[in-house]
Design an enzyme around this catalytic site. Structure first.
Site, PDB file in Angstrom:
ATOM      1  N   ASP A  49      -9.997   9.671  -5.247  1.00  0.00           N
ATOM      2  CA  ASP A  49      -9.145   8.724  -5.977  1.00  0.00           C
ATOM      3  C   ASP A  49      -9.956   7.494  -6.348  1.00  0.00           C
ATOM      4  O   ASP A  49      -9.514   6.364  -6.175  1.00  0.00           O
ATOM      5  CB  ASP A  49      -7.930   8.346  -5.126  1.00  0.00           C
ATOM      6  CG  ASP A  49      -6.833   7.660  -5.950  1.00  0.00           C
ATOM      7  OD1 ASP A  49      -6.896   7.718  -7.202  1.00  0.00           O
ATOM      8  OD2 ASP A  49      -5.926   7.056  -5.344  1.00  0.00           O
ATOM      9  N   GLY A  96       0.828  -1.201   0.000  1.00  0.00           N
ATOM     10  CA  GLY A  96       0.000   0.000   0.000  1.00  0.00           C
ATOM     11  C   GLY A  96       0.855   1.239   0.000  1.00  0.00           C
ATOM     12  O   GLY A  96       2.083   1.183   0.047  1.00  0.00           O
ATOM     13  N   LYS A 139      -3.291  -3.291   7.331  1.00  0.00           N
ATOM     14  CA  LYS A 139      -2.292  -2.352   6.823  1.00  0.00           C
ATOM     15  C   LYS A 139      -1.286  -2.112   7.933  1.00  0.00           C
ATOM     16  O   LYS A 139      -1.663  -1.701   9.033  1.00  0.00           O
ATOM     17  CB  LYS A 139      -2.949  -1.029   6.414  1.00  0.00           C
ATOM     18  CG  LYS A 139      -3.678  -1.092   5.088  1.00  0.00           C
ATOM     19  CD  LYS A 139      -4.095   0.302   4.675  1.00  0.00           C
ATOM     20  CE  LYS A 139      -4.764   0.285   3.306  1.00  0.00           C
ATOM     21  NZ  LYS A 139      -5.129   1.627   2.862  1.00  0.00           N
ATOM     22  N   ASP A 152      -9.630   2.508   0.146  1.00  0.00           N
ATOM     23  CA  ASP A 152      -8.614   3.562   0.098  1.00  0.00           C
ATOM     24  C   ASP A 152      -9.197   4.923   0.453  1.00  0.00           C
ATOM     25  O   ASP A 152      -9.448   5.763  -0.404  1.00  0.00           O
ATOM     26  CB  ASP A 152      -7.923   3.631  -1.264  1.00  0.00           C
ATOM     27  CG  ASP A 152      -6.719   4.572  -1.225  1.00  0.00           C
ATOM     28  OD1 ASP A 152      -6.391   5.053  -0.128  1.00  0.00           O
ATOM     29  OD2 ASP A 152      -6.130   4.838  -2.269  1.00  0.00           O
ATOM     30  N   ARG A 168      -8.867   0.245  -9.319  1.00  0.00           N
ATOM     31  CA  ARG A 168      -7.794  -0.285  -8.447  1.00  0.00           C
ATOM     32  C   ARG A 168      -8.112  -0.057  -6.980  1.00  0.00           C
ATOM     33  O   ARG A 168      -7.556  -0.733  -6.101  1.00  0.00           O
ATOM     34  CB  ARG A 168      -6.446   0.377  -8.801  1.00  0.00           C
ATOM     35  CG  ARG A 168      -6.427   1.864  -8.553  1.00  0.00           C
ATOM     36  CD  ARG A 168      -5.121   2.543  -8.959  1.00  0.00           C
ATOM     37  NE  ARG A 168      -5.283   3.999  -8.889  1.00  0.00           N
ATOM     38  CZ  ARG A 168      -5.767   4.750  -9.866  1.00  0.00           C
ATOM     39  NH1 ARG A 168      -6.120   4.177 -11.012  1.00  0.00           N
ATOM     40  NH2 ARG A 168      -5.908   6.052  -9.725  1.00  0.00           N
ATOM     41  N   ASN A 169      -8.995   0.898  -6.672  1.00  0.00           N
ATOM     42  CA  ASN A 169      -9.366   1.206  -5.296  1.00  0.00           C
ATOM     43  C   ASN A 169     -10.740   0.675  -4.918  1.00  0.00           C
ATOM     44  O   ASN A 169     -11.376   1.149  -3.971  1.00  0.00           O
ATOM     45  CB  ASN A 169      -9.301   2.717  -5.056  1.00  0.00           C
ATOM     46  CG  ASN A 169      -7.872   3.223  -5.048  1.00  0.00           C
ATOM     47  OD1 ASN A 169      -6.956   2.497  -4.676  1.00  0.00           O
ATOM     48  ND2 ASN A 169      -7.677   4.456  -5.478  1.00  0.00           N
ATOM     49  N   PHE A 202       1.247   3.209   2.367  1.00  0.00           N
ATOM     50  CA  PHE A 202       1.909   3.416   3.649  1.00  0.00           C
ATOM     51  C   PHE A 202       2.770   2.238   4.080  1.00  0.00           C
ATOM     52  O   PHE A 202       3.496   2.327   5.053  1.00  0.00           O
ATOM     53  CB  PHE A 202       0.864   3.654   4.743  1.00  0.00           C
ATOM     54  CG  PHE A 202       0.002   4.848   4.489  1.00  0.00           C
ATOM     55  CD1 PHE A 202       0.555   6.109   4.441  1.00  0.00           C
ATOM     56  CD2 PHE A 202      -1.363   4.720   4.309  1.00  0.00           C
ATOM     57  CE1 PHE A 202      -0.238   7.220   4.226  1.00  0.00           C
ATOM     58  CE2 PHE A 202      -2.161   5.826   4.093  1.00  0.00           C
ATOM     59  CZ  PHE A 202      -1.588   7.073   4.052  1.00  0.00           C
ATOM     60  N   GLY A 203       2.662   1.093   3.415  1.00  0.00           N
ATOM     61  CA  GLY A 203       3.409  -0.080   3.861  1.00  0.00           C
ATOM     62  C   GLY A 203       2.719  -1.347   3.377  1.00  0.00           C
ATOM     63  O   GLY A 203       1.843  -1.306   2.519  1.00  0.00           O
ATOM     64  N   ASP A 204       3.122  -2.466   3.949  1.00  0.00           N
ATOM     65  CA  ASP A 204       2.568  -3.750   3.508  1.00  0.00           C
ATOM     66  C   ASP A 204       1.111  -3.906   3.934  1.00  0.00           C
ATOM     67  O   ASP A 204       0.697  -3.418   4.991  1.00  0.00           O
ATOM     68  CB  ASP A 204       3.376  -4.905   4.112  1.00  0.00           C
ATOM     69  CG  ASP A 204       4.790  -4.958   3.561  1.00  0.00           C
ATOM     70  OD1 ASP A 204       5.015  -4.418   2.465  1.00  0.00           O
ATOM     71  OD2 ASP A 204       5.664  -5.543   4.229  1.00  0.00           O
ATOM     72  N   VAL A 205       0.357  -4.606   3.094  1.00  0.00           N
ATOM     73  CA  VAL A 205      -0.985  -5.047   3.468  1.00  0.00           C
ATOM     74  C   VAL A 205      -0.882  -6.553   3.672  1.00  0.00           C
ATOM     75  O   VAL A 205      -0.389  -7.275   2.804  1.00  0.00           O
ATOM     76  CB  VAL A 205      -2.023  -4.724   2.375  1.00  0.00           C
ATOM     77  CG1 VAL A 205      -3.412  -5.175   2.826  1.00  0.00           C
ATOM     78  CG2 VAL A 205      -2.030  -3.234   2.062  1.00  0.00           C
TER      79      VAL A 205
END
Length: 407
Positions: free
Chosen positions: A271, A161, A179, A289, A275-276, A163-166
């Site tokens: 957004d 993601g 998340k 998201d 994809r979201n 901000f980091g891994d999901v």
């Protein structure tokens, strides 16, 4: 925001223009380019501000909501043993202290006065901060959203993601998506996403289950697990041989109902794209998201916007609204009916906006029902005021479904 929470108005989103490493343990360090988002309103009176800025330290400052002018801000600055209070005047969408120099946002204003006192008693040197990780944990605990880390097992990475891994997780025997963020610099943006999600509940929005704030191991947002992944990947991997016309219309309606709910609650996604949107085990599409979701009529830096999905007025004038989400919904409909193709095929990215602003609209995807293509085109009306609302769009899609006009 480095595990700390500054005394700023709720929802303020700023981009740091310089590095600040802090000189003491309670300082708020940040790096140039960090997005700093404040999640909780800190209601502070004039007297409380003066207590917070004690002992006096010249250049120590905070911003609070004005008690005399609700909705406006007051800049409180410690200077030579006393605290000065400056009303920040809001005029024509800009901010000013002296009505001579105007700024787009609070961060610009603060940055200006950190380099030059320019009429203030002193230049701004250091923001007063409070313990944000603890405050966030308390806030989520009070509102019933704090989960216990002992009940969560992290199983495997299922995505990357912003901000980091999901990760796929197990929370008390149930599959969940988690998340994970261990980089403190983006913690506040992460918490802002969670704080938005606590306010929203709808069967076509990915549901927040809770938040874990761990001082040592990081921050975790726990949401329902969407087994079939993103809608764009789902469409591309199945294709028209698997997905019939009824399934495509159902996905379209699922997303529209979520967006009608956001519209009714005065929230803008900003957004919206395939994809979201995520797909559940039982084929329900849910909008996800919420990192960018803000209250309606907000503005944002356009530097990183997805050009092909963003309405012309949002790109040109930073005007985000429910109607700019409607434009994006039209693009998302095109993605659904083209089984996940990238919009504006064969048009170079740099040419998309000039052509769109001259009235260009994409052709209907192969096999797309004419009635659905008409809905897309209404979403792509250049004048936002003439675009339909999500309520009207849902009514149109329901009519298409009931009359079986999509077959």
């Amino acid at each position: 925001m480095s595990g700390m929470q500054a005394v700023w108005p709720s929802g303020t989103e700023c981009i740091a223009k310089y590095n600040f490493h802090g000189t003491a343990e309670q300082d708020l360090p940040f790096s140039k380019g960090d997005v700093l988002t404040i999640v909780a309103v800190t209601k502070i009176t004039r007297e409380q501000a003066e207590r917070l800025l004690y002992p006096p330290e010249t250049g120590l400052f905070l911003v609070r909501e004005s008690t005399n002018y609700p909705g406006d801000y007051t800049l409180c600055v410690s200077c030579e043993g006393k605290v000065e209070h400056y009303r920040i005047i809001y005029s024509s969408s800009k901010l000013s202290i002296d009505e001579e120099v105007y700024f787009e946002n609070l961060m610009q204003l603060v940055e200006h006065y950190t380099t030059d006192a320019d009429g203030l008693c002193t230049r701004l040197i250091k923001p007063k901060v409070m313990e944000g990780t603890v405050a966030a944990q308390d806030e989520f605990s009070r509102s019933g959203w704090a989960l216990n880390m002992k009940d969560l097992k992290l199983l495997q990475i299922i995505g990357k993601g912003e901000f980091g891994d999901v990760m796929l997780g197990d929370y008390r025997g149930n599959k969940v998506a988690v998340k994970c963020i261990k980089n403190d610099a983006t913690a506040q943006a992460f918490l802002a996403e969670a704080s938005v999600m606590t306010q929203l509940r709808h069967s076509n929005l990915v549901q927040l289950l809770g938040v874990i704030v761990e001082e040592k191991s990081g921050l975790y947002i726990v949401t329902e697990y969407m087994a079939k992944g993103s809608l764009v990947d789902y469409l591309r991997s199945r294709g028209r041989s698997v997905l019939g016309a009824d399934c495509l219309l159902k996905f379209s309606l699922d997303v529209c109902e979520a967006m009608e709910y956001l519209e009714a609650n005065n929230f803008v996604h900003r957004d919206l794209a395939a994809r979201n949107v995520l797909v559940s085990e039982d084929n329900i599409a849910k909008v996800s998201d919420f990192g960018l979701t803000k209250e309606a009529s907000s503005t944002q830096d356009t530097g990183k916007l997805p050009v092909k999905w963003t309405a012309p007025e949002a790109l040109r004038e930073k005007k985000f609204s429910t109607k700019s989400d409607v434009w994006s919904f039209g693009i998302l409909l095109w993605e659904i009916y083209s089984f996940g193709r990238v919009p504006y095929p064969r048009i170079p990215l740099k040419d998309v906006v000039p052509r769109v602003e001259k009235g260009y609209k994409m052709d209907a995807p192969d096999g797309c029902p004419a009635v659905v293509y008409e809905v897309m085109k209404k979403c792509w009306t250049l004048d936002p005021g003439h675009r339909p609302s999500f309520h009207q769009l849902r009514e149109q899609l329901v009519h298409i479904k009931e009359k079986e006009l999509y077959l």
